[in-house]
Design a protein around this motif. Sequence first.
Motif, PDB file in Angstrom:
ATOM      1  N   ASP A 177      30.330  40.526  -2.425  1.00  0.00           N
ATOM      2  CA  ASP A 177      30.817  39.394  -1.649  1.00  0.00           C
ATOM      3  C   ASP A 177      32.376  39.383  -1.649  1.00  0.00           C
ATOM      4  O   ASP A 177      32.871  40.146  -2.413  1.00  0.00           O
ATOM      5  CB  ASP A 177      30.282  38.211  -2.383  1.00  0.00           C
ATOM      6  CG  ASP A 177      31.011  36.954  -1.697  1.00  0.00           C
ATOM      7  OD1 ASP A 177      30.824  36.499  -0.554  1.00  0.00           O
ATOM      8  OD2 ASP A 177      31.743  36.039  -2.416  1.00  0.00           O
ATOM      9  N   ILE A 178      32.932  38.929  -0.743  1.00  0.00           N
ATOM     10  CA  ILE A 178      34.460  39.038  -0.461  1.00  0.00           C
ATOM     11  C   ILE A 178      35.151  37.654  -1.144  1.00  0.00           C
ATOM     12  O   ILE A 178      35.730  37.730  -2.094  1.00  0.00           O
ATOM     13  CB  ILE A 178      34.886  39.061   0.953  1.00  0.00           C
ATOM     14  CG1 ILE A 178      34.501  40.666   1.469  1.00  0.00           C
ATOM     15  CG2 ILE A 178      36.431  39.289   0.757  1.00  0.00           C
ATOM     16  CD1 ILE A 178      34.801  40.909   2.829  1.00  0.00           C
ATOM     17  N   ASP A 179      34.914  36.534  -0.470  1.00  0.00           N
ATOM     18  CA  ASP A 179      35.630  35.359  -0.839  1.00  0.00           C
ATOM     19  C   ASP A 179      35.245  34.806  -2.039  1.00  0.00           C
ATOM     20  O   ASP A 179      33.860  34.499  -2.180  1.00  0.00           O
ATOM     21  CB  ASP A 179      35.561  34.076   0.167  1.00  0.00           C
ATOM     22  CG  ASP A 179      36.593  34.591   1.502  1.00  0.00           C
ATOM     23  OD1 ASP A 179      37.668  34.740   1.345  1.00  0.00           O
ATOM     24  OD2 ASP A 179      35.886  35.212   2.537  1.00  0.00           O
ATOM     25  N   LEU A 226      35.503  39.465  -4.557  1.00  0.00           N
ATOM     26  CA  LEU A 226      36.602  40.511  -4.384  1.00  0.00           C
ATOM     27  C   LEU A 226      38.011  39.954  -4.174  1.00  0.00           C
ATOM     28  O   LEU A 226      39.089  40.509  -4.723  1.00  0.00           O
ATOM     29  CB  LEU A 226      36.019  41.514  -3.375  1.00  0.00           C
ATOM     30  CG  LEU A 226      36.807  42.758  -3.074  1.00  0.00           C
ATOM     31  CD1 LEU A 226      37.001  43.904  -4.178  1.00  0.00           C
ATOM     32  CD2 LEU A 226      36.610  43.385  -1.836  1.00  0.00           C
ATOM     33  N   ALA A 227      37.939  39.052  -3.096  1.00  0.00           N
ATOM     34  CA  ALA A 227      39.263  38.728  -2.777  1.00  0.00           C
ATOM     35  C   ALA A 227      39.847  37.626  -3.697  1.00  0.00           C
ATOM     36  O   ALA A 227      39.206  36.875  -4.658  1.00  0.00           O
ATOM     37  CB  ALA A 227      39.132  37.891  -1.495  1.00  0.00           C
ATOM     38  N   VAL A 241      42.298  40.598  -0.250  1.00  0.00           N
ATOM     39  CA  VAL A 241      41.966  41.737  -1.091  1.00  0.00           C
ATOM     40  C   VAL A 241      43.167  42.347  -1.507  1.00  0.00           C
ATOM     41  O   VAL A 241      44.089  42.960  -0.719  1.00  0.00           O
ATOM     42  CB  VAL A 241      41.155  42.527  -0.364  1.00  0.00           C
ATOM     43  CG1 VAL A 241      40.557  43.802  -1.204  1.00  0.00           C
ATOM     44  CG2 VAL A 241      39.675  41.829  -0.077  1.00  0.00           C
ATOM     45  N   LEU A 277      29.727  45.566   2.159  1.00  0.00           N
ATOM     46  CA  LEU A 277      30.475  44.160   2.090  1.00  0.00           C
ATOM     47  C   LEU A 277      29.206  43.180   2.878  1.00  0.00           C
ATOM     48  O   LEU A 277      28.584  43.446   3.882  1.00  0.00           O
ATOM     49  CB  LEU A 277      31.618  44.112   3.051  1.00  0.00           C
ATOM     50  CG  LEU A 277      32.684  44.958   2.486  1.00  0.00           C
ATOM     51  CD1 LEU A 277      33.883  44.890   3.571  1.00  0.00           C
ATOM     52  CD2 LEU A 277      33.062  44.688   1.051  1.00  0.00           C
ATOM     53  N   THR A 308      29.190  38.969   3.382  1.00  0.00           N
ATOM     54  CA  THR A 308      30.183  37.996   3.267  1.00  0.00           C
ATOM     55  C   THR A 308      29.898  36.928   4.370  1.00  0.00           C
ATOM     56  O   THR A 308      29.191  37.191   5.469  1.00  0.00           O
ATOM     57  CB  THR A 308      31.376  38.753   3.491  1.00  0.00           C
ATOM     58  OG1 THR A 308      32.506  37.510   3.594  1.00  0.00           O
ATOM     59  CG2 THR A 308      31.561  39.264   4.845  1.00  0.00           C
ATOM     60  N   ARG A 365      32.501  35.737   6.072  1.00  0.00           N
ATOM     61  CA  ARG A 365      33.600  35.979   6.995  1.00  0.00           C
ATOM     62  C   ARG A 365      33.055  36.316   8.243  1.00  0.00           C
ATOM     63  O   ARG A 365      31.582  36.892   8.203  1.00  0.00           O
ATOM     64  CB  ARG A 365      34.461  36.976   6.414  1.00  0.00           C
ATOM     65  CG  ARG A 365      35.358  36.596   5.243  1.00  0.00           C
ATOM     66  CD  ARG A 365      36.321  37.606   4.836  1.00  0.00           C
ATOM     67  NE  ARG A 365      37.095  37.079   3.692  1.00  0.00           N
ATOM     68  CZ  ARG A 365      38.255  37.508   3.480  1.00  0.00           C
ATOM     69  NH1 ARG A 365      38.859  38.548   4.309  1.00  0.00           N
ATOM     70  NH2 ARG A 365      39.044  37.193   2.327  1.00  0.00           N
ATOM     71  N   ALA A 403      35.696  40.856   8.330  1.00  0.00           N
ATOM     72  CA  ALA A 403      35.000  41.828   7.391  1.00  0.00           C
ATOM     73  C   ALA A 403      35.057  43.083   7.712  1.00  0.00           C
ATOM     74  O   ALA A 403      35.403  44.075   6.770  1.00  0.00           O
ATOM     75  CB  ALA A 403      33.188  41.366   7.523  1.00  0.00           C
ATOM     76  N   VAL A 452      38.509  44.433   6.311  1.00  0.00           N
ATOM     77  CA  VAL A 452      38.525  45.122   4.877  1.00  0.00           C
ATOM     78  C   VAL A 452      37.881  46.402   4.761  1.00  0.00           C
ATOM     79  O   VAL A 452      38.263  47.284   4.006  1.00  0.00           O
ATOM     80  CB  VAL A 452      37.733  44.054   4.023  1.00  0.00           C
ATOM     81  CG1 VAL A 452      37.627  44.280   2.646  1.00  0.00           C
ATOM     82  CG2 VAL A 452      38.326  42.573   4.164  1.00  0.00           C
ATOM     83  N   SER A 505      27.954  40.544   7.926  1.00  0.00           N
ATOM     84  CA  SER A 505      29.063  39.413   7.806  1.00  0.00           C
ATOM     85  C   SER A 505      28.509  38.077   8.555  1.00  0.00           C
ATOM     86  O   SER A 505      26.854  38.129   8.824  1.00  0.00           O
ATOM     87  CB  SER A 505      30.189  39.713   8.864  1.00  0.00           C
ATOM     88  OG  SER A 505      29.883  40.076  10.325  1.00  0.00           O
TER      89      SER A 505
END
Length: 285
Positions: A14-16, A19-20, A26, A46, A48, A50, A55, A58, A70
């Motif tokens: 996952d990003i938010d 990872l972010a 990021v 990824l 996410t 987003r 996405a 990134v 995404s």
Amino acid sequence: MHLRSHATKAVVLDIDGTLAREDHAVSDAGYRALAALESAGLRTILLTGRSESAALTVATRGGLTSPVISCSGAVVTDPVTGSRLDVRTIRESDVLETLAFAEANDLQPFLFYADSQWSDRESSATRTVSAINGDPVEVSRHPKSLSGIVKIMLSAEAFRLDALSAELAGTTPQLHRTLPELVESSAPGADKWDTLARVLDQIGVRPSEALGFGDADADAEWMSHIGFAIAVENASQRVLDSAALVVGHHRDDAVARFLLRWLSERAATTSHAITSRAESTPASR
């Protein structure tokens, strides 16, 4: 569950909130970790909420080649060619029903198309969504279209969503709490786990061979199906309770730091195993 480095074939991120960092960016260390995963031969996916373009930005900078998931599972894209592999949209009647629910309860609606986002007002939530996706939310009284929508998000203060919990439980399509201030809905078969399961099958990786990181309730289901689930310290209680391991806070780049250390230890173990096998093999005559 046990983290067996050499049984892991894929890493899901996952990003938010994961990872972010708190600024939704990021870090350089995060991108080094993505590149290192790819260099190690691990399928790095990824997964996410987003937008597709955010996405892919990134994924491209990280040098990833595995499908990117995404819009919370509704869109799957090949990061190498940019071609869409799967897009699942919400029925127009369901969009109308959700917009009516938002209006009746004074919730701010967001409609996500594969390549853009819409809302009916400016707010802190609008600015946050714009910042996360790196693309301004289109603000107007009415959306440009009710077709092609891949995700609906409704925003309000956490205490107001708490008070609406019973009403939210009865909505059709079902609205799920993803963050304290947000609820979301997607097309049938387009949630994170459904889509991840399809992608893993397509790339020949069993869920038990995947390692994954997440933070929000929307991540809890897919994390419960994989081989080893890791939560960040800031994760929801549901994710913390089900994770096999908890690392530090996302504001401290905990996921990037964990991955870089894990990959270094993994490489050292591999090198030691190869050396040990070579030393134990009788010399040929």
